[in-house]
Design an enzyme around this catalytic site. Structure first.
Site, PDB file in Angstrom:
ATOM      1  N   GLU A   1      -4.381  -7.095   2.132  1.00  0.00           N
ATOM      2  CA  GLU A   1      -3.195  -7.225   2.209  1.00  0.00           C
ATOM      3  C   GLU A   1      -2.600  -8.593   1.168  1.00  0.00           C
ATOM      4  O   GLU A   1      -3.593  -9.369   1.532  1.00  0.00           O
ATOM      5  CB  GLU A   1      -2.608  -7.459   3.570  1.00  0.00           C
ATOM      6  CG  GLU A   1      -1.543  -8.016   3.830  1.00  0.00           C
ATOM      7  CD  GLU A   1      -0.097  -6.971   3.179  1.00  0.00           C
ATOM      8  OE1 GLU A   1      -0.692  -5.203   3.778  1.00  0.00           O
ATOM      9  OE2 GLU A   1       0.411  -7.371   2.516  1.00  0.00           O
TER      10      GLU A   1
ATOM     11  N   ASP B   1      -3.660  -4.789  -2.443  1.00  0.00           N
ATOM     12  CA  ASP B   1      -2.834  -4.023  -2.577  1.00  0.00           C
ATOM     13  C   ASP B   1      -1.687  -4.319  -3.264  1.00  0.00           C
ATOM     14  O   ASP B   1      -0.671  -3.522  -4.410  1.00  0.00           O
ATOM     15  CB  ASP B   1      -2.789  -3.507  -1.020  1.00  0.00           C
ATOM     16  CG  ASP B   1      -1.564  -4.632  -0.270  1.00  0.00           C
ATOM     17  OD1 ASP B   1      -1.657  -6.003  -1.114  1.00  0.00           O
ATOM     18  OD2 ASP B   1      -0.843  -4.183   0.414  1.00  0.00           O
ATOM     19  N   HIS B   2      -1.193  -5.511  -3.951  1.00  0.00           N
ATOM     20  CA  HIS B   2      -0.214  -6.060  -4.606  1.00  0.00           C
ATOM     21  C   HIS B   2      -0.116  -7.972  -4.739  1.00  0.00           C
ATOM     22  O   HIS B   2      -1.240  -8.113  -4.071  1.00  0.00           O
ATOM     23  CB  HIS B   2       1.125  -5.652  -3.888  1.00  0.00           C
ATOM     24  CG  HIS B   2       1.539  -5.455  -2.661  1.00  0.00           C
ATOM     25  ND1 HIS B   2       1.987  -6.807  -2.455  1.00  0.00           N
ATOM     26  CD2 HIS B   2       1.593  -5.086  -1.410  1.00  0.00           C
ATOM     27  CE1 HIS B   2       1.686  -6.939  -0.531  1.00  0.00           C
ATOM     28  NE2 HIS B   2       1.744  -5.816  -0.602  1.00  0.00           N
TER      29      HIS B   2
ATOM     30  N   THR C   1       2.502  -1.731   0.361  1.00  0.00           N
ATOM     31  CA  THR C   1       0.767  -1.623   0.455  1.00  0.00           C
ATOM     32  C   THR C   1       1.474   0.105  -0.128  1.00  0.00           C
ATOM     33  O   THR C   1       0.067   0.759  -0.255  1.00  0.00           O
ATOM     34  CB  THR C   1       0.984  -1.828   1.936  1.00  0.00           C
ATOM     35  OG1 THR C   1       1.572  -2.943   2.606  1.00  0.00           O
ATOM     36  CG2 THR C   1      -0.175  -1.432   2.346  1.00  0.00           C
TER      37      THR C   1
HETATM   38  C1  GP9 Z   1       2.052  -2.267   7.328  1.00  0.00           C
HETATM   39  C2  GP9 Z   1       1.722  -3.376   6.361  1.00  0.00           C
HETATM   40  C3  GP9 Z   1       2.006  -4.060   5.620  1.00  0.00           C
HETATM   41  O1  GP9 Z   1       1.658  -1.997   8.184  1.00  0.00           O
HETATM   42  O2  GP9 Z   1       1.145  -2.371   5.524  1.00  0.00           O
HETATM   43  O3  GP9 Z   1       2.847  -3.747   4.476  1.00  0.00           O
HETATM   44  P1  GP9 Z   1       3.409  -4.418   3.673  1.00  0.00           P
HETATM   45  O4  GP9 Z   1       5.029  -5.696   3.631  1.00  0.00           O
HETATM   46  O5  GP9 Z   1       2.795  -5.473   2.257  1.00  0.00           O
HETATM   47  O6  GP9 Z   1       4.232  -3.414   2.477  1.00  0.00           O
HETATM   48 MN    MN Z   2       1.007  -4.778   2.094  1.00  0.00          MN
END
Ligand code: GP9
Ligand code: MN
Length: 409
Positions: free
Chosen positions: A39, A255-256, A81
């Protein structure tokens, strides 16, 4: 629609085909595949110290025994995500607005899980959030995951959660228990959560002090990054304890971004710069990609790439030659991998240039240069995004049985 299909197919067929690296093809054959979505982790946090503290000690040691892609970019849009998941699975870009997980969850896709099933893999997803978040429950079915372990499958208590939910350390611990009893080889996607905005963490989980800048967000971010690094370390320990390590490979990707442009002053200070340039902002969109194959030495790879390139890479590592579906990625180990990454906002990066906000820059010096340098690739970048959108809006994979075949190594 059929016109669109012909145009997109013609474009993809005319692209140079991947020359697969014979040293890498099939290297992970029959091994389990762990893929971890880290994350909000930006590459700039790796190999970095803050006030004498290493922010990612575990990842820093892991990348020395892995293939580490240090010029790898996220390509996400509003779907965050879920956009990263979408792009990784399908070698398609996410949409210019909205989240494709919501808007096109009934399309036909040739996703990684679907394609790995051809090789006897059992694909699952694990993420301790509500199963309906980002419409995952529906979209995972569409993408071919056999099982989705969501919040309801975990033991979540007030003690073991923070912010968005279950903390990463207990998440990994409980996940390995679930994964160890799956049919093998499996493909297990694990999505972390603790390093998520607003980056809250209880005192007891803070392994390092907060940073000291005018951005409270960045100040907290370093502590949740450090926590996630520790969680990843314990994850590898659990996998080893479960006897799964030797027979598996590990793909870890950010992811970002975690820190937005709003915090540019604090970020500049953090990086020891006076000010962040347009090129710096683009470079901050790099996220780590680590491919760890036990028994294989690995190396640092600095060619420019993006999340769209993960699917062909994984399929080829698994020994799958039939890359199906309309898509825009290239095997990261291909001998002719182009240095190219397109961001969802139309920015793009090559070996020497960065194009962003309608301007062309020298990547090394950060200086603005004549637009002519970027022009040929600007067309290509726009075509990628436009054609990817066509594939999704028109559900063109319904008609596209298979795509160009790579040269067999
Ligand atoms: C929540 C997770 C976080 O399930 O995917 O979300 P994001 O805000 O980073 O998309
Ligand atoms: Mn995310």
């Amino acid at each position: 629609n059929s016109e669109d299909l012909a145009v997109v197919k013609a474009y993809l067929d005319a692209e140079p085909k991947d020359k697969l690296n014979p040293k890498m093809f099939g290297l992970a054959k029959e091994r389990n595949i762990f893929i971890v979505s880290m994350e909000s982790l930006q590459s700039v946090m790796l190999e970095r110290e803050m006030l004498g503290y290493e922010l990612t000690p575990f990842l820093n040691s892991l990348i020395k025994e892995s293939f580490y892609f240090d010029q790898f970019y996220h390509q996400t849009g509003q779907g965050k995500t879920s956009d990263a998941e979408f792009t990784v699975d399908n070698m398609l870009y996410p949409l210019p607005s909205g989240a494709v997980f919501f808007t096109h969850s009934h399309n036909k896709y040739y996703s990684i899980p679907k394609q790995l099933k051809e090789n006897g893999y059992y694909p699952v997803a694990l993420h301790a959030n509500d199963k309906t978040f980002w419409n995952r429950e529906q979209m995972y079915k569409t993408l071919g995951y056999e099982r989705f372990f969501s919040a309801e499958d975990y033991e979540v208590t007030a003690e073991n959660s923070v912010g968005w939910g279950l903390k990463d350390i207990p998440f990994f611990e409980q996940s390995v228990e679930k994964v160890r009893v799956l049919p093998q080889p499996f493909y297990a996607k694990l999505i972390t959560l603790t390093n998520h905005y607003p980056f809250t963490l209880e005192e007891e989980d803070r392994l390092i002090p907060q940073y000291n800048s005018n951005s409270k967000t960045l100040n907290r971010y370093v502590t949740t990054v450090r926590y996630m690094d520790e969680a990843l370390k314990q994850f590898f320990d659990s996998v080893k304890a479960a006897g799964l390590y030797e027979n598996s490979i590990f793909i870890l990707y950010g992811d970002h971004y975690g820190i937005s442009k709003k915090h540019r002053k604090a970020m500049a200070m953090f990086l020891g710069k006076e000010k962040l340039s347009a090129v710096d902002h683009v470079q901050l969109q790099r996220v780590p990609l680590i491919i760890h194959i036990p028994g294989v030495k690995g190396k640092r790879i600095s060619s420019v790439s993006g999340q769209v390139d993960v699917k062909p890479t994984i399929l080829h590592l698994a020994g799958n030659i039939s890359l199906r579906g309309l898509g825009f990625g290239h095997d990261l180990f291909a001998l002719n991998k182009p240095d190219f990454a397109v961001l969802r906002d139309g920015s793009f990066i090559t070996e020497n240039f960065v194009y962003t906000n309608g301007k062309c820059y020298n990547k090394r010096t950060g200086e603005k240069i004549d637009g002519a340098f970027c022009e040929p690739l600007k067309q290509q970048a726009q075509t990628h995004l436009k054609f990817s959108d066509k594939v999704i809006y028109g559900d063109l994979n319904r008609f596209a049985e298979s795509r160009k075949k790579p040269h067999h190594p």
